[in-house]
Design an enzyme around this catalytic site. Structure first.
Site, PDB file in Angstrom:
ATOM      1  N   HIS A  92      19.028  40.207  48.047  1.00 57.50           N
ATOM      2  CA  HIS A  92      17.935  41.147  48.272  1.00 57.50           C
ATOM      3  C   HIS A  92      16.592  40.428  48.320  1.00 57.50           C
ATOM      4  O   HIS A  92      16.428  39.351  47.750  1.00 57.50           O
ATOM      5  CB  HIS A  92      17.885  42.186  47.156  1.00 57.50           C
ATOM      6  N   LYS A 112      10.127  36.829  40.634  1.00 66.50           N
ATOM      7  CA  LYS A 112      10.987  37.380  39.589  1.00 66.50           C
ATOM      8  C   LYS A 112      11.193  36.353  38.484  1.00 66.50           C
ATOM      9  O   LYS A 112      11.263  35.154  38.747  1.00 66.50           O
ATOM     10  CB  LYS A 112      12.373  37.745  40.148  1.00 66.50           C
TER      11      LYS A 112
END
Length: 187
Positions: free
Chosen positions: A61, A71
C-alpha cells in the site's frame, strides 16, 4: 538507536530497552532523539492492526502526494515480515525492496519515509502491528501494488498462499505505471 539499511532513507529504529525483574520499559518514540538525527517528522495519527491468523498479508500500500505518508512501524504482539519498496524516482535504490522481521522481543521498528510502498506478512496468530503516520488516511490518494509482482521479486517467507483482502487480491502489478511520487516535493 538508528541503523541504516541497504535502501536509501529507510531506517531500523532500536529504542533503548531497560529490563529488570518486573519486565521492561522502552521509549518507542522521542521527538528530540529523532530531531538529533535530522528527522523532524510531525506524526499525526497512530494506527493499530490485529491479524488473527499467521499468513495474513497486508499490502503493498501507499498514499500518493500530497497525502503521502511516512510510517514508524512496530510489532507489539506476534511477529511480522515487514517490507518497504522504494518508489522515489531518482533514488539510487528506486524499485528495490527491504524486508525485516519485527516482533516485541527485540522492540525494533522500521522507519519508512514518504515515497515507499509498504506491506507485511504475519508470521504468528494474533499478531498486532502499531504504526505512526505523518499524514491522515485519504481514500482518494490510496494506491496498491500486487504483493507478488514478479518485477519486484519480494522474498515473502510463505509456507502457504497468504490470506488477502479482496482489495489486495485484485491489486495490479507495478509494470506500465509511473511512480505516484514522480516530481513530488514531499516524496
Amino acid at each position: 538507536m538508528f541503523r541504516t539499511t541497504p535502501i536509501d532513507g529507510l531506517l531500523i529504529v532500536q529504542p533503548p530497552r531497560y529490563e529488570d525483574a518486573r519486565g521492561c520499559f522502552a521509549e518507542t518514540w522521542s521527538r528530540s532523539a529523532f530531531a538529533a538525527q535530522g528527522l523532524a517528522i510531525d506524526w499525526c495519527q497512530d494506527n493499530h492492526s490485529l491479524s488473527r491468523q499467521a499468513g495474513v498479508l497486508r499490502g503493498l500500500h501507499y498514499q500518493a502526494p500530497p497525502m503521502a505518508q511516512a510510517k514508524l512501524v512496530r510489532c507489539t504482539r506476534g511477529r511480522i515480515w515487514d517490507v518497504a519498496v522504494d518508489m522515489r524516482p531518482g533514488s539510487p535504490t528506486c524499485c528495490r525492496w527491504f524486508g525485516t522481521e519485527l516482533g516485541p522481543a527485540e522492540g525494533w521498528q522500521l522507519l519508512i519515509p514518504r515515497g515507499f510502498l509498504h506491506g507485511f506478512l504475519t508470521l504468528e496468530p494474533d499478531t498486532e502491528v502499531q504504526y505512526k503516520v505523518d499524514n491522515p488516511y485519504a481514500p482518494g490518494h490510496e494506491g496498491i501494488v500486487a504483493w507478488d509482482d514478479s518485477a519486484l521479486a519480494i522474498a515473502w517467507p510463505l509456507a502457504a498462499p497468504p490470506l488477502l483482502s479482496d482489495k489486495d487480491r485484485a491489486a495490479p502489478p507495478l509494470s506500465g505505471r509511473t511512480s505516484p511520487f514522480a516530481g513530488a516535493a514531499d516524496a
